[in-house]
Each structure stands twice: as structure tokens, then as C-alpha cells.
Design a protein around this motif. Structure first.
Motif, PDB file in Angstrom:
ATOM      1  N   ASP A 133       0.799  -1.228   0.000  1.00 47.75           N
ATOM      2  CA  ASP A 133       0.000   0.000   0.000  1.00 47.75           C
ATOM      3  C   ASP A 133       0.833   1.281   0.000  1.00 47.75           C
ATOM      4  O   ASP A 133       0.301   2.359   0.257  1.00 47.75           O
ATOM      5  N   LEU A 151      -0.787  -2.208  -6.189  1.00 47.20           N
ATOM      6  CA  LEU A 151      -1.016  -1.246  -5.123  1.00 47.20           C
ATOM      7  C   LEU A 151      -2.396  -1.467  -4.525  1.00 47.20           C
ATOM      8  O   LEU A 151      -3.384  -1.558  -5.248  1.00 47.20           O
ATOM      9  N   ARG A 153      -5.361  -0.006  -2.121  1.00 47.90           N
ATOM     10  CA  ARG A 153      -5.901   1.221  -1.516  1.00 47.90           C
ATOM     11  C   ARG A 153      -6.248   0.916  -0.059  1.00 47.90           C
ATOM     12  O   ARG A 153      -7.298   0.354   0.220  1.00 47.90           O
ATOM     13  N   ILE A 158      -2.479   8.173  -1.577  1.00 49.35           N
ATOM     14  CA  ILE A 158      -1.807   7.599  -2.739  1.00 49.35           C
ATOM     15  C   ILE A 158      -1.463   8.738  -3.697  1.00 49.35           C
ATOM     16  O   ILE A 158      -2.349   9.481  -4.124  1.00 49.35           O
ATOM     17  N   VAL A 163       0.878   5.478  -8.010  1.00 51.09           N
ATOM     18  CA  VAL A 163       0.009   4.811  -8.977  1.00 51.09           C
ATOM     19  C   VAL A 163       0.780   4.515 -10.261  1.00 51.09           C
ATOM     20  O   VAL A 163       0.648   3.436 -10.849  1.00 51.09           O
ATOM     21  N   ALA A 166       2.890   1.412  -9.977  1.00 48.54           N
ATOM     22  CA  ALA A 166       2.145   0.149  -9.899  1.00 48.54           C
ATOM     23  C   ALA A 166       1.666  -0.290 -11.287  1.00 48.54           C
ATOM     24  O   ALA A 166       1.376   0.542 -12.145  1.00 48.54           O
ATOM     25  N   ARG A 168      -1.011  -2.447 -11.328  1.00 46.01           N
ATOM     26  CA  ARG A 168      -2.445  -2.578 -11.043  1.00 46.01           C
ATOM     27  C   ARG A 168      -2.734  -1.883  -9.708  1.00 46.01           C
ATOM     28  O   ARG A 168      -1.882  -1.843  -8.829  1.00 46.01           O
ATOM     29  N   VAL A 169      -3.963  -1.397  -9.559  1.00 46.75           N
ATOM     30  CA  VAL A 169      -4.429  -0.817  -8.303  1.00 46.75           C
ATOM     31  C   VAL A 169      -5.710  -1.541  -7.927  1.00 46.75           C
ATOM     32  O   VAL A 169      -6.623  -1.659  -8.756  1.00 46.75           O
TER      33      VAL A 169
END
Length: 183
Positions: A133, A151, A153, A158, A163, A166, A168-169
Motif C-alpha cells: 500500500d 497497489l 488502496r 496515494i 500509482v 504500480a 495494477r491498483v
């Protein structure tokens, strides 16, 4: 070679209550245990990699961290869930505990913990994942050559830079098995 999911602890596996070291303050995030069970069934090694600067800062002892970790492992065994390894960094450059006050290669964003696991378990880093995170998690994954940086949430702020780092989130580790299955 083996594939692994490198997982940050606070904010990814458990609710981040800021320096969690007490069993009474440790709460698993909803559905992360089920997600880890699914990931094991997908033949991933599960490796926890966690910065624990509270040890260097004198907020809790290494023994308290180890006690909580042993409890967590025992609890997960109730679900027949085996964590392959847990790596932690007790260091911080501004620590008040002298033996832990240092700049090191294990504290994320440095990739030391991940690279140790790579060699120990013969991990194929380009086909593995890191889930965390913070930007430190994403950077450590990048520096270790991990193929997919995910990543979570967790409620922490953030940044656009995080972002961008990463691949993907997601809202929770609970989403990871489905994300992998769709790839």
C-alpha cells in the motif's frame, strides 16, 4: 523456478493501526485469508515482507513483533494456510535503539528482503507479484525485478507517482486471485 506473491503486512493483510505489535490490535482485513488460500491453491509461494521501524524507534521490541508473528502464523494454520516465509526489517536511520539505527539494504524501498527470498526459494521474479500500500512497496518490487506491482488502496494517501509505479491498483488483497485469473 517458483512464482511468489510478496505481501506487505500492515494495510495489506491487517488493518494498519500505526505500529501494530499487539495481538489485541491486530485485525485481518476482510477476505484476505480466503484470498491467500486461493493464491496458495494457484501454486504461489506466499512471502510477507514488512518494514517494522517501530522496533528501531523503541515503540515495541523485536520479541513483541515475533510473538505477534507467531500468533498470526498459528491463526492462519487454523485455515490450513501456510505462509512460506516472513521477512521483516527492524531498522530505521532515525531509530532510538542503537543496534537498529542504521541505513540497511532490507528496509523497503531497498529490495534486500525480496532478493533474499528470491535466492532462498528460487523465485522467478518476472512472473511474481508484490502487493502493498505504499510507494516503498512498489519501488522494492521494481528494484527486485518483480513483474507485477499491485497497489492496495488501504486508506493511506496515494500519490500519482505511486500509482504510476504500480501495474495494477486494487481495493484489497482479496481481489488479487481474480485479477490474476483474468490475466
Amino acid at each position: 523456478m517458483n512464482n511468489a506473491i510478496f505481501i506487505d503486512r500492515d494495510g495489506t493483510i491487517n488493518v494498519d493501526k500505526h505500529y501494530v505489535y499487539n495481538i489485541n490490535k491486530f485485525y485481518f482485513i476482510d477476505d484476505v485469508i480466503n484470498a491467500m488460500i486461493k493464491l496458495k491453491k494457484m501454486n504461489f509461494f506466499l512471502i510477507i515482507v514488512t518494514n517494522q521501524s517501530g522496533i528501531a524507534r523503541g515503540l515495541f521490541t523485536q520479541q513483541e513483533f515475533i510473538l505477534l508473528t507467531k500468533w498470526m502464523i498459528s491463526y492462519l494454520r487454523l485455515y490450513n494456510l501456510h505462509i512460506d516465509a516472513i521477512y521483516f526489517c527492524p531498522h530505521h536511520i532515525q531509530g532510538v535503539i542503537k543496534k537498529f539505527r542504521k541505513d540497511c539494504l532490507c528496509r523497503k524501498p531497498s529490495p534486500g528482503m525480496l532478493l533474499d527470498a528470491k535466492y532462498r526459494f528460487n523465485i522467478n521474479m518476472p512472473t511474481s507479484y508484490i502487493v502493498g500500500d505504499t510507494i516503498s512497496d512498489m519501488l522494492a518490487g521494481h528494484l527486485a525485478g518483480i513483474g507485477t506491482k499491485v497497489l492496495v488502496r488501504s486508506g493511506k494517501k496515494i500519490t500519482k507517482e505511486t500509482v504510476k509505479m504500480a501495474n495494477r491498483v486494487i481495493n484489497s488483497l482479496a481481489s488479487l486471485p481474480n485479477l490474476i485469473n483474468k490475466q
